[in-house]
Design a protein around this motif. Structure first.
Motif, PDB file in Angstrom:
ATOM      1  N   ALA A  79       6.278  -9.703   6.587  1.00  0.00           N
ATOM      2  CA  ALA A  79       6.386 -11.295   7.297  1.00  0.00           C
ATOM      3  C   ALA A  79       5.513 -10.834   8.463  1.00  0.00           C
ATOM      4  N   THR A  80       5.900  -9.917   9.229  1.00  0.00           N
ATOM      5  CA  THR A  80       5.183  -9.603  10.667  1.00  0.00           C
ATOM      6  C   THR A  80       3.597  -9.366  10.305  1.00  0.00           C
ATOM      7  N   VAL A  81       3.172  -8.603   9.284  1.00  0.00           N
ATOM      8  CA  VAL A  81       1.687  -8.521   8.972  1.00  0.00           C
ATOM      9  C   VAL A  81       1.209  -9.863   8.634  1.00  0.00           C
ATOM     10  N   ALA A  82       1.737 -10.571   7.847  1.00  0.00           N
ATOM     11  CA  ALA A  82       1.331 -12.232   7.625  1.00  0.00           C
ATOM     12  C   ALA A  82       1.135 -12.760   8.860  1.00  0.00           C
ATOM     13  N   LYS A  83       2.099 -12.697   9.778  1.00  0.00           N
ATOM     14  CA  LYS A  83       1.946 -13.320  11.178  1.00  0.00           C
ATOM     15  C   LYS A  83       0.863 -12.805  12.043  1.00  0.00           C
ATOM     16  N   ALA A  84       0.664 -11.674  11.916  1.00  0.00           N
ATOM     17  CA  ALA A  84      -0.330 -11.246  12.599  1.00  0.00           C
ATOM     18  C   ALA A  84      -1.621 -11.519  12.315  1.00  0.00           C
ATOM     19  N   GLN A  85      -1.901 -11.683  11.033  1.00  0.00           N
ATOM     20  CA  GLN A  85      -3.247 -12.336  10.518  1.00  0.00           C
ATOM     21  C   GLN A  85      -3.542 -13.613  10.791  1.00  0.00           C
ATOM     22  N   PRO A  94      -2.628  -1.146   4.675  1.00  0.00           N
ATOM     23  CA  PRO A  94      -1.454  -2.401   4.289  1.00  0.00           C
ATOM     24  C   PRO A  94      -0.073  -1.703   4.218  1.00  0.00           C
ATOM     25  N   ALA A  95       0.799  -2.736   4.062  1.00  0.00           N
ATOM     26  CA  ALA A  95       2.327  -2.382   4.176  1.00  0.00           C
ATOM     27  C   ALA A  95       2.574  -1.417   3.072  1.00  0.00           C
ATOM     28  N   ASN A  96       3.430  -0.296   3.463  1.00  0.00           N
ATOM     29  CA  ASN A  96       3.584   0.763   2.273  1.00  0.00           C
ATOM     30  C   ASN A  96       4.913   1.288   2.654  1.00  0.00           C
ATOM     31  N   ASP A  97       5.625   1.813   1.653  1.00  0.00           N
ATOM     32  CA  ASP A  97       6.989   2.411   1.558  1.00  0.00           C
ATOM     33  C   ASP A  97       6.882   3.607   2.037  1.00  0.00           C
ATOM     34  N   ILE A  98       8.002   4.323   2.838  1.00  0.00           N
ATOM     35  CA  ILE A  98       8.253   5.809   2.962  1.00  0.00           C
ATOM     36  C   ILE A  98       9.695   5.971   2.184  1.00  0.00           C
ATOM     37  N   PRO A  99       9.697   6.433   1.014  1.00  0.00           N
ATOM     38  CA  PRO A  99      10.921   6.609   0.360  1.00  0.00           C
ATOM     39  C   PRO A  99      12.074   7.131   1.284  1.00  0.00           C
TER      40      PRO A  99
END
Length: 258
Positions: A79-85, A94-99
């Motif tokens: 959601a924060t990435v989308a708002k920043a754009q 891009p958003a990525n998981d650290i398991p």
């Protein structure tokens, strides 16, 4: 890791000489390192507590100089990435998981300064040690080309509040300070990148027992002192430096308290 939304909660060094960086920052900041299981990533430790990490610059960043990047804690990375754009920011990774740990993304603000987002899936370990604890990061500073536009971006993205400002003279202009509330500053921003003829960037300050002693050690160990050591309001001391690999950072020490 203390998970506080809107605050810088983690700091990574991307470098071309991991072993050299470990020796240098161990001497300057007193950090130890711990290997992350299953990869080339290592963590900076203050005592036994991790505060950040380091790794060799990956091949896809060929040509990018060594650098520090700070992670801001958020509730929802996507959601924060989308708002920043929407606000004019750019996605660098891009958003990525650290398991088993959390989710992150790397962004640039509209002026081009890079920063990262982090949302933890781990239990919150509570309040981080105070900024005057040696080895902790104590201040963040945005050196940019248009701080007023940058402020609109970050205040809308993270809800940061203004705390105070000071006039740094006709060449530098305003130094504008902010926090997660209006009571306590956690950083500042100005048009220093224009004066420095440098790209916009975040500069991260680490607490040391003596900024003057640290600055001497920086040069003895092959780094450079770019500005200072010097006093800042309140009697504290700072110095802005470059490590031997070319990464920018700063040191801070508290002055006498009445």
């Amino acid at each position: 890791m203390s998970m506080q939304n809107g605050r810088f909660v983690w700091y990574d060094l991307m470098t071309n000489d991991v072993e050299g960086a470990k020796r240098f920052y161990g001497e300057i900041a007193g950090w130890k390192v711990s290997k992350w299981e299953g990869g080339d990533y290592e963590m900076w430790l203050v005592g036994d507590a991790p505060i950040g990490g380091l790794m060799k610059l990956p091949a896809e960043l060929a040509g990018v100089p060594p650098h520090w990047i700070g992670y801001v804690g958020v509730a929802d990375v996507d959601a924060t990435v989308a708002k920043a754009q929407q606000l004019g920011g750019k996605v660098l990774h891009p958003a990525n998981d650290i398991p088993g740990v959390g989710r992150y993304a790397v962004l640039a603000d509209p002026q081009g300064a890079a920063f990262a987002l982090y949302a933890s899936t781990m239990a919150d370990e509570g309040e981080a040690p105070g900024r005057e604890t040696p080895g902790q990061f104590s201040w963040v500073e945005l050196n940019t080309t248009d701080w007023e536009s940058a402020w609109r971006f970050y205040s809308q993205l993270f809800g940061w509040q203004p705390t105070s400002s000071m006039d740094m003279g006709p060449e530098m202009g305003a130094y504008y300070m902010f926090g997660t509330d209006s009571k306590q500053s956690m950083g500042g921003m100005s048009n220093a990148a224009t004066m420095m003829k440098a790209p916009p960037h975040w500069l991260h300050y680490v607490t040391v027992p003596s900024a003057d002693d640290a600055a001497k050690r920086v040069e003895q160990l092959g780094g450079k002192v770019l500005n200072g050591p010097m006093d800042v309001p309140g009697g504290d001391r700072i110095a802005q430096c470059m490590d031997p690999q070319g990464g920018f950072f700063a040191v801070y020490s508290a002055g006498p308290r009445g």
